[in-house]
Scaffold this motif. Sequence first.
Motif, PDB file in Angstrom:
ATOM      1  N   ARG A 176       0.758  -1.292  -0.157  1.00  0.00           N
ATOM      2  CA  ARG A 176      -0.157  -0.023   0.078  1.00  0.00           C
ATOM      3  C   ARG A 176       0.968   1.359   0.158  1.00  0.00           C
ATOM      4  NH1 ARG A 176      -4.270  -2.004   4.664  1.00  0.00           N
ATOM      5  NH2 ARG A 176      -4.509  -4.380   3.782  1.00  0.00           N
ATOM      6  N   SER A 177       0.518   2.547  -0.648  1.00  0.00           N
ATOM      7  CA  SER A 177       1.212   3.457  -0.877  1.00  0.00           C
ATOM      8  C   SER A 177       1.120   4.369   0.433  1.00  0.00           C
ATOM      9  CB  SER A 177       0.655   4.235  -2.280  1.00  0.00           C
ATOM     10  OG  SER A 177       1.095   3.405  -3.485  1.00  0.00           O
ATOM     11  N   VAL A 178       2.046   5.005   0.782  1.00  0.00           N
ATOM     12  CA  VAL A 178       1.944   6.015   1.837  1.00  0.00           C
ATOM     13  C   VAL A 178       2.218   7.293   1.385  1.00  0.00           C
ATOM     14  CG1 VAL A 178       2.743   6.456   4.223  1.00  0.00           C
ATOM     15  CG2 VAL A 178       2.561   4.155   3.425  1.00  0.00           C
ATOM     16  N   GLY A 179       1.208   8.313   1.649  1.00  0.00           N
ATOM     17  CA  GLY A 179       1.366   9.740   1.094  1.00  0.00           C
ATOM     18  C   GLY A 179       1.855  10.575   2.218  1.00  0.00           C
ATOM     19  N   VAL A 180       2.212  11.681   2.221  1.00  0.00           N
ATOM     20  CA  VAL A 180       2.703  12.724   3.251  1.00  0.00           C
ATOM     21  C   VAL A 180       1.313  13.753   3.404  1.00  0.00           C
ATOM     22  CG1 VAL A 180       3.711  14.260   1.645  1.00  0.00           C
ATOM     23  CG2 VAL A 180       4.462  14.235   4.134  1.00  0.00           C
ATOM     24  N   ASP A 181       1.389  14.209   4.598  1.00  0.00           N
ATOM     25  CA  ASP A 181       0.303  15.416   4.859  1.00  0.00           C
ATOM     26  C   ASP A 181       1.002  16.286   5.269  1.00  0.00           C
ATOM     27  OD1 ASP A 181      -2.025  16.411   5.667  1.00  0.00           O
ATOM     28  OD2 ASP A 181      -2.260  15.509   7.547  1.00  0.00           O
ATOM     29  N   LEU A 182       0.494  17.345   4.278  1.00  0.00           N
ATOM     30  CA  LEU A 182       1.141  18.929   4.288  1.00  0.00           C
ATOM     31  C   LEU A 182      -0.111  19.881   4.606  1.00  0.00           C
ATOM     32  CD1 LEU A 182       4.010  18.736   1.903  1.00  0.00           C
ATOM     33  CD2 LEU A 182       4.082  18.365   4.426  1.00  0.00           C
ATOM     34  N   THR A 183      -1.197  19.363   5.134  1.00  0.00           N
ATOM     35  CA  THR A 183      -2.488  20.274   5.254  1.00  0.00           C
ATOM     36  C   THR A 183      -2.559  20.958   6.374  1.00  0.00           C
ATOM     37  OG1 THR A 183      -3.746  18.335   6.163  1.00  0.00           O
ATOM     38  CG2 THR A 183      -3.591  18.653   3.671  1.00  0.00           C
ATOM     39  N   GLY A 184      -2.097  20.495   7.529  1.00  0.00           N
ATOM     40  CA  GLY A 184      -2.264  21.147   8.875  1.00  0.00           C
ATOM     41  C   GLY A 184      -1.304  22.489   9.017  1.00  0.00           C
ATOM     42  N   ALA A 185      -1.555  23.198   9.987  1.00  0.00           N
ATOM     43  CA  ALA A 185      -0.790  24.347  10.546  1.00  0.00           C
ATOM     44  C   ALA A 185       0.512  24.136  10.790  1.00  0.00           C
ATOM     45  CB  ALA A 185      -1.537  25.081  11.733  1.00  0.00           C
ATOM     46  N   LEU A 186       0.774  22.915  11.154  1.00  0.00           N
ATOM     47  CA  LEU A 186       2.221  22.419  11.382  1.00  0.00           C
ATOM     48  C   LEU A 186       2.277  21.001  10.470  1.00  0.00           C
ATOM     49  CD1 LEU A 186       4.776  22.398  13.188  1.00  0.00           C
ATOM     50  CD2 LEU A 186       3.630  20.798  14.727  1.00  0.00           C
ATOM     51  N   ALA A 187       3.269  21.459   9.537  1.00  0.00           N
ATOM     52  CA  ALA A 187       3.675  20.394   8.586  1.00  0.00           C
ATOM     53  C   ALA A 187       4.726  19.264   9.245  1.00  0.00           C
ATOM     54  CB  ALA A 187       4.292  20.857   7.295  1.00  0.00           C
ATOM     55  N   GLY A 188       5.428  19.648  10.049  1.00  0.00           N
ATOM     56  CA  GLY A 188       6.631  18.970  10.576  1.00  0.00           C
ATOM     57  C   GLY A 188       7.327  19.480  11.314  1.00  0.00           C
ATOM     58  N   PHE A 189       8.682  18.693  11.366  1.00  0.00           N
ATOM     59  CA  PHE A 189       9.742  19.329  12.178  1.00  0.00           C
ATOM     60  C   PHE A 189      11.153  19.051  11.321  1.00  0.00           C
ATOM     61  CE2 PHE A 189       6.781  17.900  15.262  1.00  0.00           C
ATOM     62  CZ  PHE A 189       6.491  19.200  15.943  1.00  0.00           C
ATOM     63  N   ARG A 190      11.991  20.280  11.628  1.00  0.00           N
ATOM     64  CA  ARG A 190      13.191  19.980  10.909  1.00  0.00           C
ATOM     65  C   ARG A 190      14.360  20.024  12.076  1.00  0.00           C
ATOM     66  NH1 ARG A 190      14.143  23.872   6.383  1.00  0.00           N
ATOM     67  NH2 ARG A 190      13.976  25.515   8.053  1.00  0.00           N
TER      68      ARG A 190
ATOM     69  N   ARG B 203      -2.121   5.670  18.404  1.00  0.00           N
ATOM     70  CA  ARG B 203      -3.152   6.679  18.241  1.00  0.00           C
ATOM     71  C   ARG B 203      -2.158   7.970  17.885  1.00  0.00           C
ATOM     72  NH1 ARG B 203      -8.230   7.088  22.081  1.00  0.00           N
ATOM     73  NH2 ARG B 203      -8.678   8.300  20.280  1.00  0.00           N
ATOM     74  N   GLN B 204      -1.140   7.810  17.470  1.00  0.00           N
ATOM     75  CA  GLN B 204      -0.298   9.091  17.295  1.00  0.00           C
ATOM     76  C   GLN B 204      -0.686   9.706  15.896  1.00  0.00           C
ATOM     77  OE1 GLN B 204       3.805   7.723  16.466  1.00  0.00           O
ATOM     78  NE2 GLN B 204       3.158   6.670  14.679  1.00  0.00           N
ATOM     79  N   GLY B 205      -0.251  10.918  15.971  1.00  0.00           N
ATOM     80  CA  GLY B 205      -0.395  11.748  14.759  1.00  0.00           C
ATOM     81  C   GLY B 205       0.996  12.426  14.413  1.00  0.00           C
ATOM     82  N   LEU B 206       1.390  13.423  14.140  1.00  0.00           N
ATOM     83  CA  LEU B 206       2.648  14.005  14.066  1.00  0.00           C
ATOM     84  C   LEU B 206       3.270  14.046  15.433  1.00  0.00           C
ATOM     85  CD1 LEU B 206       4.793  15.154  12.124  1.00  0.00           C
ATOM     86  CD2 LEU B 206       3.851  17.742  12.810  1.00  0.00           C
ATOM     87  N   LYS B 207       4.318  13.454  15.476  1.00  0.00           N
ATOM     88  CA  LYS B 207       4.810  13.153  16.833  1.00  0.00           C
ATOM     89  C   LYS B 207       6.349  13.001  16.896  1.00  0.00           C
ATOM     90  CE  LYS B 207       3.931  10.743  21.210  1.00  0.00           C
ATOM     91  NZ  LYS B 207       2.940   9.843  22.088  1.00  0.00           N
ATOM     92  N   LEU B 208       6.923  13.518  17.660  1.00  0.00           N
ATOM     93  CA  LEU B 208       8.521  13.288  17.764  1.00  0.00           C
ATOM     94  C   LEU B 208       8.803  11.998  18.489  1.00  0.00           C
ATOM     95  CD1 LEU B 208       9.601  17.097  18.803  1.00  0.00           C
ATOM     96  CD2 LEU B 208       9.747  15.798  16.512  1.00  0.00           C
ATOM     97  N   SER B 209      10.049  11.423  18.726  1.00  0.00           N
ATOM     98  CA  SER B 209      10.273  10.609  19.612  1.00  0.00           C
ATOM     99  C   SER B 209      10.014  10.597  20.952  1.00  0.00           C
ATOM    100  CB  SER B 209      11.728  10.145  19.432  1.00  0.00           C
ATOM    101  OG  SER B 209      12.698  10.790  20.219  1.00  0.00           O
ATOM    102  N   LYS B 210       9.793   9.514  21.728  1.00  0.00           N
ATOM    103  CA  LYS B 210       9.558   9.434  23.055  1.00  0.00           C
ATOM    104  C   LYS B 210      10.647  10.103  23.892  1.00  0.00           C
ATOM    105  CE  LYS B 210      11.741   5.090  23.913  1.00  0.00           C
ATOM    106  NZ  LYS B 210      11.565   3.468  24.267  1.00  0.00           N
ATOM    107  N   HIS B 211      11.670  10.599  23.527  1.00  0.00           N
ATOM    108  CA  HIS B 211      12.754  11.215  24.163  1.00  0.00           C
ATOM    109  C   HIS B 211      12.455  12.670  24.518  1.00  0.00           C
ATOM    110  CE1 HIS B 211      14.725   8.047  21.529  1.00  0.00           C
ATOM    111  NE2 HIS B 211      15.086   7.606  22.624  1.00  0.00           N
ATOM    112  N   PHE B 212      11.386  13.116  23.583  1.00  0.00           N
ATOM    113  CA  PHE B 212      11.188  14.764  23.746  1.00  0.00           C
ATOM    114  C   PHE B 212       9.682  14.970  24.447  1.00  0.00           C
ATOM    115  CE2 PHE B 212      13.759  14.132  20.190  1.00  0.00           C
ATOM    116  CZ  PHE B 212      14.907  14.744  20.588  1.00  0.00           C
ATOM    117  N   ARG B 213       9.645  15.920  25.231  1.00  0.00           N
ATOM    118  CA  ARG B 213       8.310  16.443  25.983  1.00  0.00           C
ATOM    119  C   ARG B 213       7.541  16.993  24.806  1.00  0.00           C
ATOM    120  NH1 ARG B 213      12.275  18.430  29.860  1.00  0.00           N
ATOM    121  NH2 ARG B 213      11.986  20.682  28.807  1.00  0.00           N
ATOM    122  N   LEU B 214       6.131  16.974  25.041  1.00  0.00           N
ATOM    123  CA  LEU B 214       5.328  17.394  23.969  1.00  0.00           C
ATOM    124  C   LEU B 214       5.486  18.783  23.464  1.00  0.00           C
ATOM    125  CD1 LEU B 214       1.965  15.986  25.414  1.00  0.00           C
ATOM    126  CD2 LEU B 214       3.149  15.098  23.588  1.00  0.00           C
ATOM    127  N   TRP B 215       5.441  19.011  22.184  1.00  0.00           N
ATOM    128  CA  TRP B 215       5.787  20.321  21.714  1.00  0.00           C
ATOM    129  C   TRP B 215       4.652  21.390  22.233  1.00  0.00           C
ATOM    130  CZ3 TRP B 215       9.575  21.960  18.868  1.00  0.00           C
ATOM    131  CH2 TRP B 215       9.595  23.201  18.210  1.00  0.00           C
TER     132      TRP B 215
END
Length: 341
Positions: free
Chosen positions: A179-193, A329-341
């Motif tokens: 199954r193909s997996v697409g990327v979500d760039l619709t929210g106010a937060l697209a991701g993290f660099r 039940r994750q959405g866009l989420k950093l690893s468990k080493h980081f506190r919530l944004w």
Amino acid sequence: MTRQPAFPAPGILPCQSIEALIAAGDISADSPFLPDQVQPASLDLRLGARVWRVRASFLPGTGRTVKERLAAVAMHQLDLTGGVVLEKGCVYIAELQERMRLPAGISARANPKSSTGRVDVFVRLLTDHGAAFDDVASGYDGPLYVEIAPQTFSILVRAGTRLNQMRLKAGDPPRLSVRSVGVDLTGALAGFRARRHAGVVDLDHEDGHDPHDFWEPLEPRHGELLLDPGEFYILASKEAVEIPVLEAAEMTPIDPAVGEFRVHYAGFFDPGFGTAEAGGLGSKGVLEVRSHETPFLLEDGQTVARLVYEPLTERPSRLYGEGGSHYQRQGLKLSKHFRLW
């Protein structure tokens, strides 16, 4: 005579079968196995007491052991029992606590754990006489090692730190679907660099790091995101991901002809991920993305990876996320080493 366990059909071994291999001594370790080390369809592997800084990555090849090859490429040895910082941009080989004595017909494949991939640590399994990374041949009897190459952050690890995981297979399981997996760039937060000059990430310290010190939030423009060469990104899948309870999946990169980037270092999804039965309905896949030599303009919904589904030999006695999980039940989420944004 080599023992060959009987399974009704080829497939991925569930947790109860992995535990049976441990009980029989086919998988052993330098220290007792921990209760949470066996996942629904995979086994977490733990660093041993020693790690070597090496001048180059290598494969031992069919005629040599890892220790024999280390003698030619090792620069110095470090003791992991008290904790060691592994520097970004360097390559290390560490011994693992686990050892295999696989029955005939049982092979294995390793992958980074999700938390390892999300901090941009490239890890690959090595075996004696191995001609490929991450693959353990049927009937293999010997020690296990892991190549560790931190790419963005220097990391603090110890004996017992879990960087990768292993999936065991009976025979040659068929591909049930891709199954193909697409990327979500619709929210106010697209991701993290990732920030290039951040501090050390302690890989045994959960919720112990301020994400603002390590990550830069990204806003999409018109459903697009420009990937800069050499930068590391955390993004989310467009679609929810669901792994049926009788299947396991691995996320694999797309053909390079589709885009000059690599996605998802950590590829295993265990049965029950994203399912209503395990309390994970609506879970997204988190994507670890690195652009290659040229800038690349990523568009919302663009296919960036594929999920390959394989059958289990039987239903696992427990599902992913039962008893709690950082990523169910994750959405866009950093690893468990980081506190919530």
